[in-house]
Design an enzyme around this catalytic site. Structure first.
Site, PDB file in Angstrom:
ATOM      1  N   LYS A  13       0.814  -1.217   0.000  1.00  0.00           N
ATOM      2  CA  LYS A  13       0.000   0.000   0.000  1.00  0.00           C
ATOM      3  C   LYS A  13       0.850   1.272   0.000  1.00  0.00           C
ATOM      4  O   LYS A  13       0.555   2.219  -0.731  1.00  0.00           O
ATOM      5  CB  LYS A  13      -0.939  -0.015   1.209  1.00  0.00           C
ATOM      6  CG  LYS A  13      -1.962   1.093   1.220  1.00  0.00           C
ATOM      7  CD  LYS A  13      -3.122   0.744   2.136  1.00  0.00           C
ATOM      8  CE  LYS A  13      -2.686   0.599   3.575  1.00  0.00           C
ATOM      9  NZ  LYS A  13      -2.342   1.913   4.190  1.00  0.00           N
ATOM     10  N   ARG A  88      -9.674   4.578   8.967  1.00  0.00           N
ATOM     11  CA  ARG A  88      -9.507   3.168   9.290  1.00  0.00           C
ATOM     12  C   ARG A  88     -10.840   2.497   9.584  1.00  0.00           C
ATOM     13  O   ARG A  88     -10.935   1.281   9.607  1.00  0.00           O
ATOM     14  CB  ARG A  88      -8.670   3.012  10.560  1.00  0.00           C
ATOM     15  CG  ARG A  88      -7.231   3.345  10.415  1.00  0.00           C
ATOM     16  CD  ARG A  88      -6.420   2.087  10.190  1.00  0.00           C
ATOM     17  NE  ARG A  88      -5.019   2.346  10.374  1.00  0.00           N
ATOM     18  CZ  ARG A  88      -4.053   1.723   9.697  1.00  0.00           C
ATOM     19  NH1 ARG A  88      -4.371   0.810   8.808  1.00  0.00           N
ATOM     20  NH2 ARG A  88      -2.804   2.008   9.916  1.00  0.00           N
ATOM     21  N   ARG A 127      10.260 -12.864   5.817  1.00  0.00           N
ATOM     22  CA  ARG A 127      11.274 -11.809   5.737  1.00  0.00           C
ATOM     23  C   ARG A 127      12.310 -11.939   6.852  1.00  0.00           C
ATOM     24  O   ARG A 127      11.964 -12.207   7.991  1.00  0.00           O
ATOM     25  CB  ARG A 127      10.602 -10.426   5.810  1.00  0.00           C
ATOM     26  CG  ARG A 127       9.892 -10.072   4.528  1.00  0.00           C
ATOM     27  CD  ARG A 127       8.865  -8.962   4.666  1.00  0.00           C
ATOM     28  NE  ARG A 127       9.169  -7.909   5.591  1.00  0.00           N
ATOM     29  CZ  ARG A 127       9.261  -6.605   5.268  1.00  0.00           C
ATOM     30  NH1 ARG A 127       9.089  -6.219   4.028  1.00  0.00           N
ATOM     31  NH2 ARG A 127       9.481  -5.718   6.190  1.00  0.00           N
ATOM     32  N   ARG A 159      12.117  -9.530  12.308  1.00  0.00           N
ATOM     33  CA  ARG A 159      11.537  -8.397  13.058  1.00  0.00           C
ATOM     34  C   ARG A 159      10.230  -8.847  13.725  1.00  0.00           C
ATOM     35  O   ARG A 159       9.500  -9.666  13.179  1.00  0.00           O
ATOM     36  CB  ARG A 159      11.233  -7.234  12.108  1.00  0.00           C
ATOM     37  CG  ARG A 159      12.472  -6.501  11.586  1.00  0.00           C
ATOM     38  CD  ARG A 159      12.052  -5.410  10.594  1.00  0.00           C
ATOM     39  NE  ARG A 159      10.994  -4.581  11.145  1.00  0.00           N
ATOM     40  CZ  ARG A 159       9.996  -4.056  10.424  1.00  0.00           C
ATOM     41  NH1 ARG A 159       9.916  -4.284   9.130  1.00  0.00           N
ATOM     42  NH2 ARG A 159       9.091  -3.309  10.993  1.00  0.00           N
ATOM     43  N   ARG A 170      -2.379  -8.529  12.938  1.00  0.00           N
ATOM     44  CA  ARG A 170      -2.578  -7.288  12.178  1.00  0.00           C
ATOM     45  C   ARG A 170      -3.643  -7.475  11.103  1.00  0.00           C
ATOM     46  O   ARG A 170      -4.445  -6.570  10.860  1.00  0.00           O
ATOM     47  CB  ARG A 170      -1.260  -6.842  11.537  1.00  0.00           C
ATOM     48  CG  ARG A 170      -0.255  -6.277  12.554  1.00  0.00           C
ATOM     49  CD  ARG A 170       1.137  -6.187  11.994  1.00  0.00           C
ATOM     50  NE  ARG A 170       1.244  -5.208  10.922  1.00  0.00           N
ATOM     51  CZ  ARG A 170       2.185  -5.243   9.975  1.00  0.00           C
ATOM     52  NH1 ARG A 170       3.063  -6.211   9.938  1.00  0.00           N
ATOM     53  NH2 ARG A 170       2.223  -4.309   9.051  1.00  0.00           N
TER      54      ARG A 170
END
Ligand SMILES: [Zn+2]
Length: 214
Positions: A13, A88, A127, A159, A170
């Protein structure tokens, strides 16, 4: 043109916001950027916002709304803007609608980036970040690079944001908050779903096509 961009974490995004806004010569207004400026500046608002962001949760509406209201009133946003990360939820969307209506304005188009959820989980949780140079590798796409950075020999780590349970949390938060928002804009007749798979250029082209008058 006043545009709102929505999409789940991992949909690219931020990159799309940048490209679309620059194509249209309008500012990209990202709540992420506003939050980061406050956090790195150590403002009271920033410290508050950080406590929520660290948990993968959303910053309270009144904090966010105050920042956005100031930002869209600035001269560079008079003829249009692209909002990334706001609204949101439906209450924020209603607030934005009222804010704009005061100036005889409205949101012209809402672009919703659409991706497969499992694809997002795979992409983000794979990742690995180099603790030394910061380069990001991927366990699926960069074979064997799950331990040491090929560029500098630094140790790779995952991370917290990229841990599968955090990614799934999330996505959950996103779904709960955003699905009613998408329905709200569908009813307003301004929603356009954009297939966000494939190359960055392809996705930008689809988004720009959706913005052209039929
Ligand atoms: Zn490195």
């Amino acid at each position: 043109m006043r545009i709102v961009l929505v999409g789940p974490p991992g949909a690219g995004k931020g990159t799309q916001a940048q490209f679309i806004a620059s194509h249209l010569s309008i500012p990209k207004i990202s709540t992420g950027d506003i939050f980061r400026a406050n956090v790195s500046g150590g403002t009271e608002l920033g410290i508050l916002a950080k406590q929520y962001m660290d948990k993968g949760d959303l910053v309270p509406d009144e904090v966010t709304v105050a920042m956005v209201r100031d930002r869209i009133a600035q001269p560079d946003a008079v003829s249009g803007f692209l909002l990334d990360g706001f609204p949101r939820n439906v209450p924020q969307a209603e607030t934005l609608r009222d804010m704009l209506a005061d100036n005889g304005q409205a949101v012209d188009k809402v672009l919703e980036l659409v991706v497969d959820e499992e694809e997002v989980v795979r992409r983000l949780s794979g990742r690995r970040t180099c603790g030394q140079c910061g380069r990001i590798w991927h366990v699926d796409f960069d074979e064997g690079r799950d331990d040491v950075c090929d560029d500098c020999g630094g140790r790779l780590f995952q991370r917290d944001d990229d841990k599968e349970e955090v990614v799934r949390h999330r996505l959950e938060v996103y779904k709960e908050q955003t699905e009613p928002l998408v329905e709200f804009y569908e009813k307003e007749g301004v929603l356009a779903g954009i297939d966000a798979t494939g190359s960055v250029e392809d996705v930008t082209a689809r988004a720009l096509a959706a913005l052209r008058p039929a």
